[in-house]
Design a protein around this motif. Structure first.
Motif, mmCIF file in Angstrom:
data_model
loop_
_atom_site.group_PDB
_atom_site.id
_atom_site.type_symbol
_atom_site.label_atom_id
_atom_site.label_comp_id
_atom_site.label_asym_id
_atom_site.label_seq_id
_atom_site.Cartn_x
_atom_site.Cartn_y
_atom_site.Cartn_z
ATOM 1 N N ALA A 176 -3.818 -0.889 1.081
ATOM 2 C CA ALA A 176 -2.922 -2.264 0.583
ATOM 3 C C ALA A 176 -4.398 -3.269 0.986
ATOM 4 N N LEU A 177 -5.171 -3.171 1.861
ATOM 5 C CA LEU A 177 -6.235 -4.230 1.770
ATOM 6 C C LEU A 177 -7.129 -4.027 0.834
ATOM 7 N N GLY A 178 -7.408 -2.726 0.131
ATOM 8 C CA GLY A 178 -8.074 -2.732 -0.969
ATOM 9 C C GLY A 178 -7.664 -3.152 -2.078
ATOM 10 N N GLY A 189 0.706 -1.253 -0.096
ATOM 11 C CA GLY A 189 -0.124 0.154 0.085
ATOM 12 C C GLY A 189 0.665 1.215 0.066
ATOM 13 N N GLU A 190 0.251 2.443 -0.385
ATOM 14 C CA GLU A 190 0.877 3.543 -0.578
ATOM 15 C C GLU A 190 -0.137 4.675 0.019
ATOM 16 N N SER A 191 0.739 5.888 0.552
ATOM 17 C CA SER A 191 -0.205 7.016 0.870
ATOM 18 C C SER A 191 1.131 8.095 0.722
ATOM 19 N N ARG A 192 0.233 9.392 0.555
ATOM 20 C CA ARG A 192 0.945 10.718 0.417
ATOM 21 C C ARG A 192 -0.060 11.771 1.078
ATOM 22 N N SER A 193 0.927 12.595 1.719
ATOM 23 C CA SER A 193 0.054 13.790 2.277
ATOM 24 C C SER A 193 -0.018 14.935 1.318
ATOM 25 N N ARG A 194 -1.149 15.315 0.917
ATOM 26 C CA ARG A 194 -1.126 16.487 -0.020
ATOM 27 C C ARG A 194 -0.520 17.687 0.730
ATOM 28 N N SER A 195 -0.792 17.719 2.270
ATOM 29 C CA SER A 195 -0.368 19.145 2.868
ATOM 30 C C SER A 195 1.243 19.233 2.944
#
Length: 142
Positions: free
Chosen positions: A134-136, A34-40
């Motif tokens: 990741a789960l998705g 899984g990945e994520s990114r903070s737009r702020s």
């Protein structure tokens, strides 16, 4: 930001969490990714995990607050269960916006000083959003 406020945010306890990330090496061959990114703030996280999240791996590019959130996540994600992992981003967003209590997650209280810094909120959410991703991707989000 005043020096006093900065000291409250970047406490020795919070800063020491970043060192813990070495315990969680990223595994590109793990079944969950899984990945994520903070737009702020632009912080990013790549997460690897087994289906039970007992062996999380983290590749983190984030401020000390984001690194601390990732370490707190990694410490306890194996005890959380799928439903709790899926609910945490919303629960944390509610808390950060003042619309809910501090969610139940061990050690999360260490991030309370960061609530007053909206620019850090995206970094706090990184690991839980990556877990949902990741789960998705695995088809488990349904």
């Amino acid at each position: 930001m005043s020096a006093a406020a900065g000291g409250a945010l970047y406490s020795p306890a919070l800063l020491s969490l970043a060192v813990e990330l070495a315990r969680y090496p990223y595994n590109p061959d793990a079944p969950l990714q899984g990945e994520s990114r903070s737009r702020s703030c632009g912080s990013t996280l790549s997460l690897s995990a087994d289906p039970a999240f007992t062996a999380p791996g983290l590749k983190v590019t984030a401020c000390a607050v984001g690194q601390a959130a990732c370490a707190i996540f990694a410490r306890h994600c194996g005890d959380a269960g799928r439903d709790r992992l899926m609910a945490m981003p919303s629960d944390i967003e509610d808390w950060l916006s003042g619309n809910g209590p501090l969610p139940e997650w061990p050690d999360l209280e260490m991030l309370v000083p960061a609530k007053e810094y909206p620019g850090r909120h995206g970094a706090i959410l990184l690991p839980w959003r990556a877990a949902v991703d990741a789960l998705g991707k695995a088809g488990d989000a349904r």
